[in-house]
Design a protein around this motif. Sequence first.
Motif, PDB file in Angstrom:
ATOM      1  N   PRO A 672     -30.140 -23.088 117.937  1.00 22.26           N
ATOM      2  CA  PRO A 672     -31.162 -22.699 116.955  1.00 22.26           C
ATOM      3  C   PRO A 672     -32.567 -22.626 117.559  1.00 22.26           C
ATOM      4  CG  PRO A 672     -29.649 -24.273 115.984  1.00 22.26           C
ATOM      5  CD  PRO A 672     -29.322 -24.215 117.439  1.00 22.26           C
ATOM      6  N   LYS A 673     -32.903 -23.588 118.431  1.00 24.49           N
ATOM      7  CA  LYS A 673     -34.225 -23.590 119.051  1.00 24.49           C
ATOM      8  C   LYS A 673     -34.367 -22.432 120.037  1.00 24.49           C
ATOM      9  CE  LYS A 673     -37.465 -26.498 121.624  1.00 24.49           C
ATOM     10  NZ  LYS A 673     -37.673 -27.805 122.298  1.00 24.49           N
ATOM     11  N   VAL A 674     -33.315 -22.178 120.804  1.00 26.15           N
ATOM     12  CA  VAL A 674     -33.343 -21.065 121.759  1.00 26.15           C
ATOM     13  C   VAL A 674     -33.551 -19.747 121.027  1.00 26.15           C
ATOM     14  CG1 VAL A 674     -31.989 -19.761 123.442  1.00 26.15           C
ATOM     15  CG2 VAL A 674     -31.923 -22.264 123.465  1.00 26.15           C
ATOM     16  N   SER A 675     -32.791 -19.544 119.946  1.00 25.98           N
ATOM     17  CA  SER A 675     -32.924 -18.310 119.158  1.00 25.98           C
ATOM     18  C   SER A 675     -34.315 -18.185 118.568  1.00 25.98           C
ATOM     19  CB  SER A 675     -31.874 -18.282 118.044  1.00 25.98           C
ATOM     20  OG  SER A 675     -30.573 -18.245 118.581  1.00 25.98           O
ATOM     21  N   GLN A 676     -34.823 -19.291 118.034  1.00 29.40           N
ATOM     22  CA  GLN A 676     -36.156 -19.286 117.434  1.00 29.40           C
ATOM     23  C   GLN A 676     -37.217 -18.873 118.461  1.00 29.40           C
ATOM     24  OE1 GLN A 676     -36.764 -19.795 114.285  1.00 29.40           O
ATOM     25  NE2 GLN A 676     -38.754 -20.762 113.961  1.00 29.40           N
ATOM     26  N   ASN A 677     -37.166 -19.462 119.633  1.00 33.17           N
ATOM     27  CA  ASN A 677     -38.164 -19.156 120.653  1.00 33.17           C
ATOM     28  C   ASN A 677     -38.019 -17.738 121.201  1.00 33.17           C
ATOM     29  OD1 ASN A 677     -39.267 -21.715 120.414  1.00 33.17           O
ATOM     30  ND2 ASN A 677     -38.023 -22.580 122.072  1.00 33.17           N
ATOM     31  N   ALA A 678     -36.777 -17.312 121.395  1.00 36.57           N
ATOM     32  CA  ALA A 678     -36.548 -15.956 121.902  1.00 36.57           C
ATOM     33  C   ALA A 678     -37.002 -14.910 120.883  1.00 36.57           C
ATOM     34  CB  ALA A 678     -35.074 -15.759 122.243  1.00 36.57           C
ATOM     35  N   ASN A 679     -36.692 -15.164 119.599  1.00 38.88           N
ATOM     36  CA  ASN A 679     -37.138 -14.244 118.545  1.00 38.88           C
ATOM     37  C   ASN A 679     -38.658 -14.177 118.462  1.00 38.88           C
ATOM     38  OD1 ASN A 679     -34.934 -12.956 117.181  1.00 38.88           O
ATOM     39  ND2 ASN A 679     -34.295 -14.961 116.438  1.00 38.88           N
ATOM     40  N   LYS A 680     -39.282 -15.334 118.558  1.00 39.69           N
ATOM     41  CA  LYS A 680     -40.748 -15.400 118.462  1.00 39.69           C
ATOM     42  C   LYS A 680     -41.387 -14.570 119.575  1.00 39.69           C
ATOM     43  CE  LYS A 680     -44.504 -18.747 117.945  1.00 39.69           C
ATOM     44  NZ  LYS A 680     -44.847 -20.187 117.909  1.00 39.69           N
ATOM     45  N   GLU A 681     -40.861 -14.685 120.791  1.00 41.17           N
ATOM     46  CA  GLU A 681     -41.406 -13.922 121.914  1.00 41.17           C
ATOM     47  C   GLU A 681     -41.155 -12.427 121.742  1.00 41.17           C
ATOM     48  OE1 GLU A 681     -40.447 -13.211 126.641  1.00 41.17           O
ATOM     49  OE2 GLU A 681     -40.149 -15.214 125.819  1.00 41.17           O
ATOM     50  N   ARG A 682     -39.945 -12.085 121.339  1.00 39.90           N
ATOM     51  CA  ARG A 682     -39.575 -10.668 121.267  1.00 39.90           C
ATOM     52  C   ARG A 682     -40.240  -9.938 120.109  1.00 39.90           C
ATOM     53  NH1 ARG A 682     -35.781  -8.209 118.413  1.00 39.90           N
ATOM     54  NH2 ARG A 682     -34.905 -10.184 117.706  1.00 39.90           N
ATOM     55  N   LEU A 683     -40.292 -10.584 118.960  1.00 37.25           N
ATOM     56  CA  LEU A 683     -40.794  -9.909 117.761  1.00 37.25           C
ATOM     57  C   LEU A 683     -42.284  -9.617 117.820  1.00 37.25           C
ATOM     58  CD1 LEU A 683     -38.821 -11.801 114.976  1.00 37.25           C
ATOM     59  CD2 LEU A 683     -38.508  -9.436 115.686  1.00 37.25           C
ATOM     60  N   ASN A 688     -45.075  -3.710 113.731  1.00 35.21           N
ATOM     61  CA  ASN A 688     -45.321  -4.149 112.352  1.00 35.21           C
ATOM     62  C   ASN A 688     -44.884  -5.592 112.106  1.00 35.21           C
ATOM     63  OD1 ASN A 688     -42.684  -3.452 112.747  1.00 35.21           O
ATOM     64  ND2 ASN A 688     -42.371  -2.531 110.736  1.00 35.21           N
ATOM     65  N   PHE A 689     -44.855  -6.377 113.176  1.00 31.18           N
ATOM     66  CA  PHE A 689     -44.499  -7.787 113.036  1.00 31.18           C
ATOM     67  C   PHE A 689     -45.702  -8.577 112.509  1.00 31.18           C
ATOM     68  CE2 PHE A 689     -44.366 -12.087 115.044  1.00 31.18           C
ATOM     69  CZ  PHE A 689     -43.278 -12.575 114.343  1.00 31.18           C
ATOM     70  N   LYS A 690     -45.433  -9.490 111.576  1.00 29.51           N
ATOM     71  CA  LYS A 690     -46.500 -10.310 110.988  1.00 29.51           C
ATOM     72  C   LYS A 690     -46.719 -11.538 111.865  1.00 29.51           C
ATOM     73  CE  LYS A 690     -45.037  -8.812 106.383  1.00 29.51           C
ATOM     74  NZ  LYS A 690     -44.455  -9.252 105.085  1.00 29.51           N
ATOM     75  N   LEU A 691     -47.891 -11.589 112.504  1.00 27.62           N
ATOM     76  CA  LEU A 691     -48.161 -12.640 113.485  1.00 27.62           C
ATOM     77  C   LEU A 691     -48.127 -14.043 112.882  1.00 27.62           C
ATOM     78  CD1 LEU A 691     -51.015 -10.982 115.562  1.00 27.62           C
ATOM     79  CD2 LEU A 691     -48.654 -11.317 116.243  1.00 27.62           C
ATOM     80  N   LYS A 692     -48.492 -14.166 111.601  1.00 26.76           N
ATOM     81  CA  LYS A 692     -48.592 -15.491 110.990  1.00 26.76           C
ATOM     82  C   LYS A 692     -47.282 -15.925 110.333  1.00 26.76           C
ATOM     83  CE  LYS A 692     -53.578 -15.150 110.118  1.00 26.76           C
ATOM     84  NZ  LYS A 692     -54.652 -15.219 109.096  1.00 26.76           N
ATOM     85  N   LEU A 693     -46.251 -15.124 110.489  1.00 22.53           N
ATOM     86  CA  LEU A 693     -44.976 -15.457 109.864  1.00 22.53           C
ATOM     87  C   LEU A 693     -44.411 -16.743 110.478  1.00 22.53           C
ATOM     88  CD1 LEU A 693     -43.167 -13.982 107.733  1.00 22.53           C
ATOM     89  CD2 LEU A 693     -41.751 -13.303 109.660  1.00 22.53           C
ATOM     90  N   LYS A 694     -43.970 -17.665 109.626  1.00 20.08           N
ATOM     91  CA  LYS A 694     -43.516 -18.963 110.107  1.00 20.08           C
ATOM     92  C   LYS A 694     -42.031 -18.982 110.487  1.00 20.08           C
ATOM     93  CE  LYS A 694     -46.952 -21.609 107.469  1.00 20.08           C
ATOM     94  NZ  LYS A 694     -47.163 -22.655 106.444  1.00 20.08           N
ATOM     95  N   ASN A 695     -41.294 -17.973 110.078  1.00 17.23           N
ATOM     96  CA  ASN A 695     -39.849 -17.989 110.305  1.00 17.23           C
ATOM     97  C   ASN A 695     -39.407 -16.744 111.076  1.00 17.23           C
ATOM     98  OD1 ASN A 695     -37.089 -18.240 110.242  1.00 17.23           O
ATOM     99  ND2 ASN A 695     -37.001 -18.811 108.071  1.00 17.23           N
ATOM    100  N   PRO A 696     -39.498 -16.756 112.414  1.00 18.89           N
ATOM    101  CA  PRO A 696     -39.087 -15.590 113.209  1.00 18.89           C
ATOM    102  C   PRO A 696     -37.625 -15.204 112.984  1.00 18.89           C
ATOM    103  CG  PRO A 696     -40.336 -17.130 114.548  1.00 18.89           C
ATOM    104  CD  PRO A 696     -40.046 -17.824 113.250  1.00 18.89           C
ATOM    105  N   LYS A 697     -36.759 -16.199 112.759  1.00 17.09           N
ATOM    106  CA  LYS A 697     -35.343 -15.897 112.547  1.00 17.09           C
ATOM    107  C   LYS A 697     -35.139 -15.023 111.326  1.00 17.09           C
ATOM    108  CE  LYS A 697     -30.847 -18.055 111.683  1.00 17.09           C
ATOM    109  NZ  LYS A 697     -30.105 -19.324 111.520  1.00 17.09           N
TER     110      LYS A 697
END
Length: 874
Positions: A672-683, A688-697
């Motif tokens: 879960p942490k790996v996915s969260q961090n990878a999504n945060k970097e990629r997105l 049109n990604f919302k920078l302040k979004l708290k849930n990258p997943k």
Amino acid sequence: MSGTSLLTKEKAIEEDANIDLNERDIDVLVESASRVIAPLWPISSFAARNPWMGLENQSFEQVAGWLKNTYDIDIYPSVSMILAAKRKGEIEETYVKKGLQRWLDSYSFDIPRDRAERFCLAALKLDSLPSNLLSSNKLEKLVEEFSGLNTNSIEVTSTEPISSHIENQDGERLVHILDYHVIKWCKLYLDDYQAGWSMPNREEGFYRAWRCLIQYDPALSKKERKSLKNWPQEAHMALKEALSLLEIPKSEIQSYLESHLLSLPGWAGIILWRTQQSSNEHALLTEYLAVRISMEWALVKPYLPLTNQQSKKKVSITPLLASWLHWGDLTVEEWSQMSVAEQNEYLSFAYSFDEKLRRKLWLEAWEQTYTDRLSQKIVSNKRETNNKESPLAQLAFCIDVRSEPFRRHLEKEGPFETIGVAGFFSLPIATTKLGSKQSHSSLPVMLKPKHKINESASESKLKSYQQRKQAVNSLSYTFKMMKQNVLASLLLPELSGPWLTLQMIARSFVPSRTDSSIRKLRESWVRKPDTKLSLHHVQKKEEELSIGFSKEEKVNYARQAIKMMGITERFAPLVVICGHGSQSINNPYSSSLDCGACGGASSEFNARVLATLCNLPEVREGLSSEGIEVPEETVFVAAEHNTTVDELHWLYVPELSEAAQEAFDRIESIMPKVSQNANKERLTHLPNFKLKLKNPKAEAHRFAEDWSEVRPEWGLARNVAFIIGQRELTQDCDLEGRVFLHNYDWKQDESGDLLADIISGPGTVTQWINLQYYASTVAPHYYGSGNKATQTVTSGLGVMQGNASDLLAGLPWQSVMKSDYEAYHSPLRLLIVIQAPKEYVERLINNDYSFREKVQNGWVRLARVDSDGLWENW
């Protein structure tokens, strides 16, 4: 460079006043001409293609000049792209100046060096010549007074289709009318499943089916139909007849065929692909050209004879002289005092240092800037291999650039070793999923499968599964059949309207919930049973490919994959073979986001096959006899990396040893942490990604499940390099998801065969991917496929803009552009970096003629790095 033909004929045909060609001569000419196009695979198995794959015996610069001069196709990055990269700090101007000095050293001119340099440096700012200067009376007068420039050396002669020189009474060029007709016939003949009524006489081949129907085509005039009524029965005779009536000289036939192929490179490309798939259609490209040029003859006949069929483009003196006045600070008085010879020298120099050359220098500086920054990252990276902790698990990922960030975040969470290897895992297989009658060649498209692997279940479970699946698919099938049927389609809106309206509203306003609910409902109803793979050899007479592997083949493929991964001497308790696929809705290009090494499909099947093979006792025994000892506690499992949401899904997990279970549980806990961090970097790279979004997943799943999302992920955009070496070389480097990574240890490759295999297989795939993205960025109007939102899927083969365009071969605008005005992909040619001693690379270059040609002609760039951190550009 001559514009009449880019390529030298393999077999020259003597010139004669009359065209006297036999069938073999026609075949040779068509085959030679076909090198200007590339095969195009159906979009259902979208595979990256290098649009210039047949032209690599010429330099990149030569091909760029030929395309620009002959067809006005520009394959260097635009001025706006270069200036944007400069503003972002991606290009160091020092390299531009060095490139200029090299060019000046190689060019012979009788102009003072300091003056030539000042002119070039000013021109390299890439600003346009002032319009008031170009239209000034002063400049016009100087041009009128000058008549000395010898332009014979810079004329460009091209053999364009005759129809491109003729306009009808409405002012429309006949070549556009010809394209419209050819597209119509291609759609009819090549249709895969969309047409309700198939083309009559289709089984007789393209040309014969067309010949039977063309005399009844209402889109042609009576005279045009009559001119084709008694046309030859055979395609090669028809092509010969049309070329003769159009009076195309023998010496120009090949370039004339090239021009017609380049008029619709998409349709011609998929026809070329068909000729390579079946012996029954080996002459299909000849048939296509016979249809096209025969129709051209019918359209242009009333306008013949023509004079000056060849177009000669003379160079305008006005911008050349204006450039010296603007960039060279040349005064009118200085110009007037020069001799004719001096004036010729100055104008010839300005002509040579044209915008194409200026952008070439900027591109090379852009590439060199990236190369130097990558070398600094790698050389300064600390590699401590002696005290390296034993890995708890080894995870083999595809070399795909999207794996790099995921691997990096995974390695930060514990003693995990990640490995890069081509996603088909060296398995030359065609795969057939449970309940399917269609097989898919799950390997790079330039290779042919040698085995077929079927997914199977017990007869009772299979029957039950097929019944449930048929029930789910029947509604969709009925809907499609009604839509394609002429009469039933009239009732379809009334019958389906209410349901489709509800579905549209739900998918539009709550896309994530809707898609998730539909998918869960489908999965719970269909309930795919546990399946087995047909790994054991079975030879069936009716099958082209043998099913499964012999014992020797099982061991060979397992050994080859393990060697490619570089783990022949050390194994972790858990080895995870990770295929990869993507997830998106309403996306004709979904297969372009899957594994390129598996022919535009998920590599999950290959991962499962390899993991299962490596667990077989007979394979372990065979590997042991060859010196590869796999510990008893080591277990191979298979998983799939979903690149759109950066999650790992388990595909095959047999009974685990105690140590393997510990590793498996640890991976589960950190994922879960790996996915969260990878999504945060990629997105954050999506526009049109919302920078302040708290849930990258959650946001990643929204992109994957929203049917209106034109950019579910960036795919392989911004790919730029392919590093072949040990993971320690790059392990602590943030490569920004731009680099293909393939494990390689030269110490275990004394013969160099392993490196040769990597270059010929994965190296070719990465180059094709790189040039596909490059071409779709620099020339989207020709090599791309336009806006996704306005595309039409046609004939079950590919996409068009509207209903009468070329079959679009490249990537859509949204795959390479951040906005209408800003490119996301950096159009840089692939840099291949090999970690090996110099003699290894020299041996590779000397033994692999194709690779040497690519390097020497500028289609790829090459560098070497050794164990001591010494970097050498080749």
